[in-house]
Design an enzyme around this catalytic site. Structure first.
Site, PDB file in Angstrom:
ATOM      1  N   HIS A  99       0.824  -1.210   0.000  1.00  0.00           N
ATOM      2  CA  HIS A  99       0.000   0.000   0.000  1.00  0.00           C
ATOM      3  C   HIS A  99       0.859   1.261   0.000  1.00  0.00           C
ATOM      4  O   HIS A  99       0.457   2.299  -0.516  1.00  0.00           O
ATOM      5  CB  HIS A  99      -0.992  -0.030   1.160  1.00  0.00           C
ATOM      6  CG  HIS A  99      -2.091  -0.998   0.902  1.00  0.00           C
ATOM      7  ND1 HIS A  99      -2.149  -2.232   1.480  1.00  0.00           N
ATOM      8  CD2 HIS A  99      -3.137  -0.927   0.046  1.00  0.00           C
ATOM      9  CE1 HIS A  99      -3.202  -2.874   1.016  1.00  0.00           C
ATOM     10  NE2 HIS A  99      -3.820  -2.112   0.151  1.00  0.00           N
ATOM     11  N   ARG A 152     -10.529   4.160  -2.218  1.00  0.00           N
ATOM     12  CA  ARG A 152     -10.070   3.454  -1.011  1.00  0.00           C
ATOM     13  C   ARG A 152     -10.357   4.320   0.214  1.00  0.00           C
ATOM     14  O   ARG A 152      -9.520   5.128   0.628  1.00  0.00           O
ATOM     15  CB  ARG A 152      -8.565   3.187  -1.095  1.00  0.00           C
ATOM     16  CG  ARG A 152      -8.143   2.154  -2.131  1.00  0.00           C
ATOM     17  CD  ARG A 152      -6.628   1.949  -2.076  1.00  0.00           C
ATOM     18  NE  ARG A 152      -6.208   0.735  -2.717  1.00  0.00           N
ATOM     19  CZ  ARG A 152      -5.691   0.662  -3.956  1.00  0.00           C
ATOM     20  NH1 ARG A 152      -5.544   1.745  -4.674  1.00  0.00           N
ATOM     21  NH2 ARG A 152      -5.315  -0.499  -4.458  1.00  0.00           N
ATOM     22  N   ARG A 165     -15.356   1.962  -2.008  1.00  0.00           N
ATOM     23  CA  ARG A 165     -15.158   0.733  -1.239  1.00  0.00           C
ATOM     24  C   ARG A 165     -15.270   1.037   0.244  1.00  0.00           C
ATOM     25  O   ARG A 165     -14.712   2.021   0.729  1.00  0.00           O
ATOM     26  CB  ARG A 165     -13.768   0.175  -1.549  1.00  0.00           C
ATOM     27  CG  ARG A 165     -13.445  -1.050  -0.730  1.00  0.00           C
ATOM     28  CD  ARG A 165     -12.162  -1.687  -1.186  1.00  0.00           C
ATOM     29  NE  ARG A 165     -10.990  -0.971  -0.705  1.00  0.00           N
ATOM     30  CZ  ARG A 165      -9.748  -1.347  -0.980  1.00  0.00           C
ATOM     31  NH1 ARG A 165      -9.516  -2.396  -1.751  1.00  0.00           N
ATOM     32  NH2 ARG A 165      -8.729  -0.676  -0.506  1.00  0.00           N
ATOM     33  N   GLU A 182     -10.937 -10.992  -4.202  1.00  0.00           N
ATOM     34  CA  GLU A 182      -9.500 -10.874  -3.937  1.00  0.00           C
ATOM     35  C   GLU A 182      -8.996 -11.972  -3.015  1.00  0.00           C
ATOM     36  O   GLU A 182      -7.835 -11.992  -2.623  1.00  0.00           O
ATOM     37  CB  GLU A 182      -9.147  -9.480  -3.412  1.00  0.00           C
ATOM     38  CG  GLU A 182     -10.017  -8.965  -2.299  1.00  0.00           C
ATOM     39  CD  GLU A 182      -9.667  -7.538  -1.885  1.00  0.00           C
ATOM     40  OE1 GLU A 182      -8.659  -6.983  -2.333  1.00  0.00           O
ATOM     41  OE2 GLU A 182     -10.414  -6.983  -1.063  1.00  0.00           O
ATOM     42  N   ASN A 189      -4.139  -7.435  -6.485  1.00  0.00           N
ATOM     43  CA  ASN A 189      -3.015  -7.340  -5.528  1.00  0.00           C
ATOM     44  C   ASN A 189      -3.163  -8.392  -4.442  1.00  0.00           C
ATOM     45  O   ASN A 189      -2.223  -9.127  -4.129  1.00  0.00           O
ATOM     46  CB  ASN A 189      -2.973  -5.953  -4.878  1.00  0.00           C
ATOM     47  CG  ASN A 189      -2.967  -4.847  -5.902  1.00  0.00           C
ATOM     48  OD1 ASN A 189      -2.561  -5.064  -7.025  1.00  0.00           O
ATOM     49  ND2 ASN A 189      -3.434  -3.680  -5.518  1.00  0.00           N
ATOM     50  N   ASP A 190      -4.349  -8.428  -3.856  1.00  0.00           N
ATOM     51  CA  ASP A 190      -4.553  -9.421  -2.797  1.00  0.00           C
ATOM     52  C   ASP A 190      -4.792 -10.809  -3.365  1.00  0.00           C
ATOM     53  O   ASP A 190      -4.382 -11.799  -2.773  1.00  0.00           O
ATOM     54  CB  ASP A 190      -5.731  -9.008  -1.899  1.00  0.00           C
ATOM     55  CG  ASP A 190      -5.287  -7.969  -0.891  1.00  0.00           C
ATOM     56  OD1 ASP A 190      -4.209  -8.154  -0.299  1.00  0.00           O
ATOM     57  OD2 ASP A 190      -5.989  -6.969  -0.719  1.00  0.00           O
ATOM     58  N   ARG A 205       2.624  -9.288   0.015  1.00  0.00           N
ATOM     59  CA  ARG A 205       2.841  -8.306  -1.051  1.00  0.00           C
ATOM     60  C   ARG A 205       3.765  -7.175  -0.642  1.00  0.00           C
ATOM     61  O   ARG A 205       4.229  -6.412  -1.480  1.00  0.00           O
ATOM     62  CB  ARG A 205       1.486  -7.743  -1.540  1.00  0.00           C
ATOM     63  CG  ARG A 205       0.694  -7.051  -0.471  1.00  0.00           C
ATOM     64  CD  ARG A 205      -0.758  -6.834  -0.894  1.00  0.00           C
ATOM     65  NE  ARG A 205      -1.009  -5.533  -1.467  1.00  0.00           N
ATOM     66  CZ  ARG A 205      -2.209  -5.008  -1.628  1.00  0.00           C
ATOM     67  NH1 ARG A 205      -3.290  -5.696  -1.287  1.00  0.00           N
ATOM     68  NH2 ARG A 205      -2.372  -3.828  -2.147  1.00  0.00           N
ATOM     69  N   CYS A 254      -9.439  -3.930 -10.413  1.00  0.00           N
ATOM     70  CA  CYS A 254      -8.995  -2.669  -9.808  1.00  0.00           C
ATOM     71  C   CYS A 254      -7.659  -2.822  -9.092  1.00  0.00           C
ATOM     72  O   CYS A 254      -7.202  -1.913  -8.421  1.00  0.00           O
ATOM     73  CB  CYS A 254     -10.060  -2.108  -8.865  1.00  0.00           C
ATOM     74  SG  CYS A 254     -10.387  -3.166  -7.457  1.00  0.00           S
TER      75      CYS A 254
HETATM   76  C1  PEP Z   1      -6.343  -5.334  -4.497  1.00  0.00           C
HETATM   77  O1  PEP Z   1      -6.142  -6.082  -3.547  1.00  0.00           O
HETATM   78  O2  PEP Z   1      -6.006  -5.604  -5.669  1.00  0.00           O
HETATM   79  C2  PEP Z   1      -6.979  -4.028  -4.270  1.00  0.00           C
HETATM   80  C3  PEP Z   1      -7.340  -3.274  -5.277  1.00  0.00           C
HETATM   81  O3  PEP Z   1      -7.136  -3.620  -2.984  1.00  0.00           O
HETATM   82  P1  PEP Z   1      -5.919  -3.028  -2.095  1.00  0.00           P
HETATM   83  O4  PEP Z   1      -4.723  -2.892  -3.006  1.00  0.00           O
HETATM   84  O5  PEP Z   1      -6.361  -1.738  -1.554  1.00  0.00           O
HETATM   85  O6  PEP Z   1      -5.749  -4.089  -1.070  1.00  0.00           O
HETATM   86 MG    MG Z   2      -7.130  -5.640  -1.680  1.00  0.00          MG
END
Ligand code: PEP
Ligand code: MG
Length: 576
Positions: A195, A302, A338, A437, A460-461, A471, A508
């Site tokens: 993040h 976010r 979200r 995710e 990402n998750d 990550r 996303c």
């Molecule tokens: C993700 O996990 O891809 C996502 C968009 O949420 P974040 O990166 O805020 O965890």
């Molecule tokens: Mg996420």
């Protein structure tokens, strides 16, 4: 002498500036004098850190006594609590701040060293060993203080910026840079989809992470160049190199200006498929940027960034204003907000302080929201009230179980009922969507498709949890692979299921904003991409050159492959 280091490029662009070291370890804390007018604030920082650590210890003790941990844990926590309460430690540190004008970390470390010396002179071996507890408790305080850095250096007069060099930075620290004219940052640790990296990109601050030992290789005020596109950091460059990078920076700006010509062109493929390119944002501060590039809407707001890095939570009114501002700025365009995804690396300050052995697998995102229904309901009411100002969609992060969706839907109904009872207006038709995710969710899509009206894949998750890769951990970042066949099957399967049941699906996560994956995702059938605004025009360029009729069968073949190297080659060939 100049030298070059290589790390992970996480936020593109070139920064040229002077080092400002932000320490993490106890014995290398920054030592600086606090200006008279900031003494009160410095004392408050110390008091806040004290309250946080006391809370942490209470949480630690509770988890130790409720779990199977040994009772010694309880005893050691008691001892550390006693030390925190002992005027010899904190009161003396306070005096050092007031009288010697030391920063809080330095004040604590000085007093710790003094106490350790005294312990060393004690004959009793048991008591002598207790100095380790003093060190530990000070370490805890310093860690908390460093998570909330004090004053960054003032803006430089030579036109060059400040480059923050740290072992690690939290997303909240990074957000704090917004107001400090930070030109770039580099860290020892971290990954490209952490993040912190995401925030750096959204602030358009060039950044390189995972440099391992940069904290020890550079000195305060040294000249540094960051190439956030290539992951290169040049320490103490000579004039010629600086000039070369200045030129590159100008070239990059020129490229950006050229891309800017695409801002009003619809994102349509060569064979006439319409694609929506939406923005990921962190709050109303991003409105200017998304309007400037004419994004098709917001695909991910976010909202947790409204909550983290502050002492008090935003109330319903403050939230309502923030959501309303974004909705009003995007008339006729969808705005997907979200619900707060706190936890893991986006921890709240003082969140009831529970020790979590593995925060990414712990009380995060919707799990946290459902454990704090009052806080969640406040957000839901604020969201629904804001819905009259635009085309709101509400999205829930990190769902894995049907009962989680059902509980969320029940709370949304309750928020609606409360607003009705108060005579407050809201749009009855707001779409509710689920983030996909967690691999379990991608493999059991039916339960989502039956309950919500859109899906958004958080790659990402999804990658983190599919491959069991943290990550934000640079030690395993080489294993974080969006092209792993298991990941592709989950993403492709979700997009196809959405198409089969008529449910819109977007991506996303960071994959949506990476031009290396645009053709692959288009070929999978994706038509909604949401990404940080800085990438939208580059992705649009890819879309304009794509022919999905040609891509689809090729991508179907890729989805059947199970060798990463072959997949990589085939994806590279999609570009022709
Ligand atoms: C993700 O996990 O891809 C996502 C968009 O949420 P974040 O990166 O805020 O965890
Ligand atoms: Mg996420």
């Amino acid at each position: 002498m100049a030298f070059t280091l290589h790390g992970l490029p996480v936020s593109s662009g070139i920064a040229i500036g002077h080092v400002h070291l932000v320490s993490h370890a106890l014995l290398e804390v920054n030592h600086y004098h606090v200006a008279e007018r900031y003494i009160r604030e410095e004392l408050d920082r110390l008091d806040d850190a004290l309250a946080t650590v006391q809370g942490e210890l209470v949480g630690l003790k509770a988890s130790a006594t409720s779990g199977q941990s040994h009772s010694e844990v309880g005893a050691f926590v008691d001892l550390q609590m006693m030390m925190l309460a002992d005027p010899m430690l904190v009161d003396t540190a306070r005096r050092h701040i007031e009288e010697r004008r030391c920063n809080a970390e330095w004040a604590l470390v000085q007093q710790m060293e003094h106490l350790v010396e005294q312990f060393d002179q004690i004959e009793d071996p048991y008591l002598r060993e207790r100095k380790a507890d003093v060190v530990q408790v000070v370490e805890r305080l310093v860690k908390v203080l460093l998570g909330h850095p004090g004053h960054l250096p003032p803006k430089r007069r030579d036109g060059l910026g400040t480059i923050v060099v740290a072992h690690d930075l939290s997303p909240a620290d990074t957000i704090g840079f917004r107001d400090h004219n930070i030109a770039g940052f580099v860290t020892d640790v971290g990954g490209p989809t952490s993040h912190t990296a995401i925030v750096a990109r959204s602030l358009s601050i060039p950044a390189v992470v995972g440099l391992l030992h940069i904290r020890h290789l550079v000195e305060e005020d040294e000249l540094l160049i960051i190439d956030g596109t290539r992951g290169v950091v040049i320490v103490a460059p000579d004039e010629k190199v600086v000039d070369e990078y200045r030129l590159r920076r100008t070239e990059l700006e020129l490229e950006r200006t050229k891309l800017n010509r695409l801002k009003d062109t619809p994102a349509t493929t060569l064979d006439g498929e319409e694609v929506k390119l939406l923005a990921n944002i962190e709050g109303p501060k991003d409105i200017g940027q998304i309007r400037a590039i004419n994004a098709d809407g917001v695909g991910l707001y976010r909202t947790e960034f409204l909550f983290i890095g502050r002492d008090t939570l935003p109330d319903e009114e403050e939230q309502y204003e923030a959501y309303k501002a974004v909705l009003k700025a995007m008339p006729g365009k969808p705005v997907t907000i979200r619900t707060f995804d706190v936890g893991a690396d986006k921890a709240l300050k003082n969140p009831g302080i529970r020790f979590e052995p593995n925060p990414a697998l712990g009380l995060r995102a919707v799990r946290y929201s459902l454990s704090e229904p009052k806080m969640f309901l406040t957000q839901l009411r604020a969201l629904l009230r804001a819905s009259v100002h635009g085309q709101l969609k509400i999205m829930i992060p990190m769902l894995a179980h049907a009962k989680e969706i059902d509980q969320c839907l029940a709370l949304i109904d309750r928020a609606r009922a409360e607003l009705r009872a108060n005579g407050q207006k809201f749009d009855e038709q707001v779409d509710i969507g689920a983030m996909i995710e967690v691999p379990a969710a991608a493999m059991a899509l039916g339960m989502f498709i039956r309950r919500v009206s859109f899906l958004s894949i958080g790659t990402n998750d999804l990658i983190q949890y599919t491959l069991a890769i943290d990550r934000s951990d640079e030690a395993v970042v080489h294993l974080y692979d969006p092209l792993h066949p298991a990941v592709l099957k989950l993403i492709g399967g979700t997009i196809q299921a959405g198409a089969r049941y008529g449910l819109p699906v977007s991506v996303c996560g960071e994959m949506a904003g990476d031009p290396n994956y645009t053709l692959l995702l288009l070929g999978m059938g994706l038509r909604h991409f949401s990404m940080h605004p800085a990438n939208i025009l580059e992705i649009k360029q890819q879309v304009l050159r794509a022919d999905v009729g040609d891509l689809a069968p090729k991508v179907q073949r890729i989805l059947k492959m199970d060798e990463q190297s072959k997949i990589r080659e085939a994806v590279a060939r999609l570009g022709g």
